[in-house]
Design an enzyme around this catalytic site. Structure first.
Site, PDB file in Angstrom:
ATOM      1  N   PRO A  12       0.790  -1.231   0.000  1.00  0.00           N
ATOM      2  CA  PRO A  12       0.000   0.000   0.000  1.00  0.00           C
ATOM      3  C   PRO A  12       0.820   1.279   0.000  1.00  0.00           C
ATOM      4  O   PRO A  12       1.859   1.366   0.658  1.00  0.00           O
ATOM      5  CB  PRO A  12      -0.826  -0.103   1.292  1.00  0.00           C
ATOM      6  CG  PRO A  12      -0.132  -1.121   2.117  1.00  0.00           C
ATOM      7  CD  PRO A  12       0.517  -2.073   1.164  1.00  0.00           C
ATOM      8  N   ASN A  13       0.303   2.235  -0.739  1.00  0.00           N
ATOM      9  CA  ASN A  13       0.834   3.603  -0.840  1.00  0.00           C
ATOM     10  C   ASN A  13       2.111   3.719  -1.673  1.00  0.00           C
ATOM     11  O   ASN A  13       2.588   4.821  -1.922  1.00  0.00           O
ATOM     12  CB  ASN A  13       1.047   4.219   0.553  1.00  0.00           C
ATOM     13  CG  ASN A  13      -0.238   4.293   1.337  1.00  0.00           C
ATOM     14  OD1 ASN A  13      -1.218   4.854   0.849  1.00  0.00           O
ATOM     15  ND2 ASN A  13      -0.278   3.701   2.524  1.00  0.00           N
ATOM     16  N   ARG A  20       4.923  11.034  -2.300  1.00  0.00           N
ATOM     17  CA  ARG A  20       4.788  10.649  -0.901  1.00  0.00           C
ATOM     18  C   ARG A  20       6.086  10.885  -0.133  1.00  0.00           C
ATOM     19  O   ARG A  20       7.101  10.267  -0.426  1.00  0.00           O
ATOM     20  CB  ARG A  20       4.457   9.160  -0.888  1.00  0.00           C
ATOM     21  CG  ARG A  20       4.262   8.582   0.456  1.00  0.00           C
ATOM     22  CD  ARG A  20       4.144   7.062   0.363  1.00  0.00           C
ATOM     23  NE  ARG A  20       4.011   6.536   1.700  1.00  0.00           N
ATOM     24  CZ  ARG A  20       4.289   5.299   2.033  1.00  0.00           C
ATOM     25  NH1 ARG A  20       4.691   4.433   1.124  1.00  0.00           N
ATOM     26  NH2 ARG A  20       4.150   4.910   3.277  1.00  0.00           N
ATOM     27  N   TYR A  25      11.309   8.880   1.137  1.00  0.00           N
ATOM     28  CA  TYR A  25      11.285   7.871   0.071  1.00  0.00           C
ATOM     29  C   TYR A  25      11.952   8.318  -1.222  1.00  0.00           C
ATOM     30  O   TYR A  25      12.046   7.516  -2.164  1.00  0.00           O
ATOM     31  CB  TYR A  25       9.829   7.456  -0.203  1.00  0.00           C
ATOM     32  CG  TYR A  25       9.170   6.831   1.008  1.00  0.00           C
ATOM     33  CD1 TYR A  25       9.633   5.625   1.524  1.00  0.00           C
ATOM     34  CD2 TYR A  25       8.102   7.452   1.662  1.00  0.00           C
ATOM     35  CE1 TYR A  25       9.053   5.049   2.639  1.00  0.00           C
ATOM     36  CE2 TYR A  25       7.510   6.879   2.783  1.00  0.00           C
ATOM     37  CZ  TYR A  25       7.991   5.686   3.270  1.00  0.00           C
ATOM     38  OH  TYR A  25       7.422   5.107   4.375  1.00  0.00           O
ATOM     39  N   ASN A  76       8.224  -5.652  -1.256  1.00  0.00           N
ATOM     40  CA  ASN A  76       8.123  -4.519  -0.346  1.00  0.00           C
ATOM     41  C   ASN A  76       6.647  -4.463   0.045  1.00  0.00           C
ATOM     42  O   ASN A  76       5.826  -3.906  -0.685  1.00  0.00           O
ATOM     43  CB  ASN A  76       8.568  -3.213  -1.011  1.00  0.00           C
ATOM     44  CG  ASN A  76       8.526  -2.041  -0.029  1.00  0.00           C
ATOM     45  OD1 ASN A  76       8.035  -2.173   1.089  1.00  0.00           O
ATOM     46  ND2 ASN A  76       9.043  -0.897  -0.463  1.00  0.00           N
ATOM     47  N   ALA A  79       3.377  -0.976   4.565  1.00  0.00           N
ATOM     48  CA  ALA A  79       2.857  -1.025   5.942  1.00  0.00           C
ATOM     49  C   ALA A  79       2.433  -2.429   6.365  1.00  0.00           C
ATOM     50  O   ALA A  79       2.489  -2.757   7.558  1.00  0.00           O
ATOM     51  CB  ALA A  79       1.698  -0.047   6.089  1.00  0.00           C
ATOM     52  N   HIS A  82       4.497  -4.764   8.722  1.00  0.00           N
ATOM     53  CA  HIS A  82       4.503  -4.665  10.189  1.00  0.00           C
ATOM     54  C   HIS A  82       3.230  -5.216  10.819  1.00  0.00           C
ATOM     55  O   HIS A  82       3.091  -5.175  12.037  1.00  0.00           O
ATOM     56  CB  HIS A  82       4.680  -3.195  10.597  1.00  0.00           C
ATOM     57  CG  HIS A  82       5.708  -2.476   9.778  1.00  0.00           C
ATOM     58  ND1 HIS A  82       7.025  -2.886   9.732  1.00  0.00           N
ATOM     59  CD2 HIS A  82       5.624  -1.403   8.935  1.00  0.00           C
ATOM     60  CE1 HIS A  82       7.696  -2.085   8.908  1.00  0.00           C
ATOM     61  NE2 HIS A  82       6.875  -1.185   8.406  1.00  0.00           N
ATOM     62  N   ASP A  89       1.840 -15.868   6.195  1.00  0.00           N
ATOM     63  CA  ASP A  89       1.386 -17.245   5.958  1.00  0.00           C
ATOM     64  C   ASP A  89       1.402 -17.591   4.466  1.00  0.00           C
ATOM     65  O   ASP A  89       1.772 -18.699   4.088  1.00  0.00           O
ATOM     66  CB  ASP A  89      -0.030 -17.444   6.509  1.00  0.00           C
ATOM     67  CG  ASP A  89      -0.053 -17.512   8.039  1.00  0.00           C
ATOM     68  OD1 ASP A  89       1.021 -17.646   8.655  1.00  0.00           O
ATOM     69  OD2 ASP A  89      -1.157 -17.420   8.610  1.00  0.00           O
ATOM     70  N   GLU A 101      13.391  -9.293   0.810  1.00  0.00           N
ATOM     71  CA  GLU A 101      12.590  -8.195   1.365  1.00  0.00           C
ATOM     72  C   GLU A 101      13.277  -6.866   1.037  1.00  0.00           C
ATOM     73  O   GLU A 101      14.495  -6.740   1.185  1.00  0.00           O
ATOM     74  CB  GLU A 101      12.489  -8.366   2.883  1.00  0.00           C
ATOM     75  CG  GLU A 101      11.690  -7.267   3.560  1.00  0.00           C
ATOM     76  CD  GLU A 101      11.580  -7.448   5.080  1.00  0.00           C
ATOM     77  OE1 GLU A 101      12.395  -8.189   5.663  1.00  0.00           O
ATOM     78  OE2 GLU A 101      10.679  -6.822   5.664  1.00  0.00           O
ATOM     79  N   HIS A 103      12.943  -2.521   1.517  1.00  0.00           N
ATOM     80  CA  HIS A 103      12.313  -1.279   1.978  1.00  0.00           C
ATOM     81  C   HIS A 103      13.161  -0.120   1.482  1.00  0.00           C
ATOM     82  O   HIS A 103      14.403  -0.168   1.585  1.00  0.00           O
ATOM     83  CB  HIS A 103      12.198  -1.231   3.507  1.00  0.00           C
ATOM     84  CG  HIS A 103      11.309  -2.311   4.022  1.00  0.00           C
ATOM     85  ND1 HIS A 103       9.944  -2.261   3.867  1.00  0.00           N
ATOM     86  CD2 HIS A 103      11.593  -3.494   4.614  1.00  0.00           C
ATOM     87  CE1 HIS A 103       9.425  -3.366   4.365  1.00  0.00           C
ATOM     88  NE2 HIS A 103      10.403  -4.139   4.818  1.00  0.00           N
ATOM     89  N   SER A 105      13.158   2.962   2.697  1.00  0.00           N
ATOM     90  CA  SER A 105      13.745   3.551   3.908  1.00  0.00           C
ATOM     91  C   SER A 105      14.261   2.417   4.792  1.00  0.00           C
ATOM     92  O   SER A 105      14.152   1.244   4.422  1.00  0.00           O
ATOM     93  CB  SER A 105      12.670   4.348   4.657  1.00  0.00           C
ATOM     94  OG  SER A 105      11.672   3.471   5.158  1.00  0.00           O
ATOM     95  N   ARG A 110      13.180   4.046  12.224  1.00  0.00           N
ATOM     96  CA  ARG A 110      12.021   4.951  12.262  1.00  0.00           C
ATOM     97  C   ARG A 110      11.154   4.628  13.493  1.00  0.00           C
ATOM     98  O   ARG A 110      11.662   4.125  14.484  1.00  0.00           O
ATOM     99  CB  ARG A 110      11.266   4.828  10.929  1.00  0.00           C
ATOM    100  CG  ARG A 110      12.151   5.270   9.742  1.00  0.00           C
ATOM    101  CD  ARG A 110      11.453   5.103   8.423  1.00  0.00           C
ATOM    102  NE  ARG A 110      10.253   5.913   8.355  1.00  0.00           N
ATOM    103  CZ  ARG A 110       9.307   5.758   7.415  1.00  0.00           C
ATOM    104  NH1 ARG A 110       9.462   4.843   6.476  1.00  0.00           N
ATOM    105  NH2 ARG A 110       8.236   6.529   7.415  1.00  0.00           N
ATOM    106  N   ARG A 114       7.339   0.316  13.309  1.00  0.00           N
ATOM    107  CA  ARG A 114       7.907  -0.225  12.056  1.00  0.00           C
ATOM    108  C   ARG A 114       9.041  -1.221  12.324  1.00  0.00           C
ATOM    109  O   ARG A 114       9.676  -1.712  11.386  1.00  0.00           O
ATOM    110  CB  ARG A 114       8.448   0.902  11.180  1.00  0.00           C
ATOM    111  CG  ARG A 114       7.399   1.877  10.702  1.00  0.00           C
ATOM    112  CD  ARG A 114       7.990   2.926   9.775  1.00  0.00           C
ATOM    113  NE  ARG A 114       7.163   4.104   9.757  1.00  0.00           N
ATOM    114  CZ  ARG A 114       6.074   4.263   8.963  1.00  0.00           C
ATOM    115  NH1 ARG A 114       5.739   3.326   8.118  1.00  0.00           N
ATOM    116  NH2 ARG A 114       5.361   5.363   9.021  1.00  0.00           N
TER     117      ARG A 114
HETATM  118  C1  DQA Z   1       8.398   1.031   3.476  1.00  0.00           C
HETATM  119  C2  DQA Z   1       8.539   1.198   4.985  1.00  0.00           C
HETATM  120  C3  DQA Z   1       7.205   0.933   5.689  1.00  0.00           C
HETATM  121  O1  DQA Z   1       7.343   1.111   7.086  1.00  0.00           O
HETATM  122  C4  DQA Z   1       6.148   1.898   5.190  1.00  0.00           C
HETATM  123  O2  DQA Z   1       4.902   1.604   5.775  1.00  0.00           O
HETATM  124  C5  DQA Z   1       6.068   1.958   3.719  1.00  0.00           C
HETATM  125  C6  DQA Z   1       7.288   1.922   2.928  1.00  0.00           C
HETATM  126  C7  DQA Z   1       9.695   1.394   2.719  1.00  0.00           C
HETATM  127  O3  DQA Z   1       9.805   1.016   1.570  1.00  0.00           O
HETATM  128  O4  DQA Z   1      10.569   2.054   3.274  1.00  0.00           O
HETATM  129  O5  DQA Z   1       4.990   2.135   3.157  1.00  0.00           O
HETATM  130  O6  DQA Z   1       8.098  -0.318   3.188  1.00  0.00           O
END
Ligand code: DQA
Length: 153
Positions: A12-13, A20, A25, A76, A79, A82, A89, A101, A103, A105, A110, A114
């Site tokens: 998401p996002n 954003r 980011y 990635n 959110a 977390h 699963d 994995e 990210h 950031s 942070r 997170r």
């Molecule tokens: C993120 C880090 C997450 O904590 C956050 O909710 C994101 C982006 C990152 O790519 O740094 O949406 O996954």
């Protein structure tokens, strides 16, 4: 013969990258990251299946559909990293498929909410805080791992 597929999943996002919180980011858009992944995929002889969703259940569906179809996964989960036992699963169903994995950031530097990752225990490699480049590193790592796993057979 068809190329091995690396599934690159975004939560998401991440569709809002570029707009954003650029101080966290950066300025790269998700389409820029997709382009970077496709470029490295082409170099390595891989097909990149690049997806983004804001919905947890859709992410679970995509992971289930990846079983037996893809050579590796870069994720990635944003959110959901977390919070999502469901994604944890689903990833377990992938068994021997290498998972990396990513990210943009570094979540561990942070807010405390997170600091937990439900993806972390299932991934053989973690790329955090490298910005968009982390995706390229993750595709390379999955490709190497996949190559090694195949070579061992
Ligand atoms: C993120 C880090 C997450 O904590 C956050 O909710 C994101 C982006 C990152 O790519 O740094 O949406 O996954």
């Amino acid at each position: 013969m068809s190329l091995p597929i690396i599934l690159v999943l975004n939560g998401p996002n991440l569709n809002m990258l570029g707009l954003r919180e650029p101080e966290i980011y950066g300025h790269a858009k998700l389409s820029d990251i997709e382009f970077m992944c496709r470029e490295v995929g082409e170099t390595l002889g891989l097909d990149i299946d690049f997806k983004q969703t804001n919905h947890e259940g859709i992410m679970v569906d995509w992971i289930q559909e990846a079983r037996g179809r893809v050579a590796g996964v870069v994720i990635n989960a944003a959110a959901y990293t977390h919070t999502s036992v469901a994604i944890h699963d689903a990833l377990k169903l992938l068994e021997n498929t290498p998972i990396a994995e990513v990210h943009i950031s570094n979540p561990k530097e942070r807010e405390s909410f997170r600091h937990v990752s439900y993806i972390e225990p299932l991934a053989f490699a973690h790329f955090v805080g490298h910005g968009a480049q982390g995706y390229v590193m993750a595709v390379e790592a999955v490709a190497e791992r996949f190559g090694k796993v195949n070579g061992d057979r």
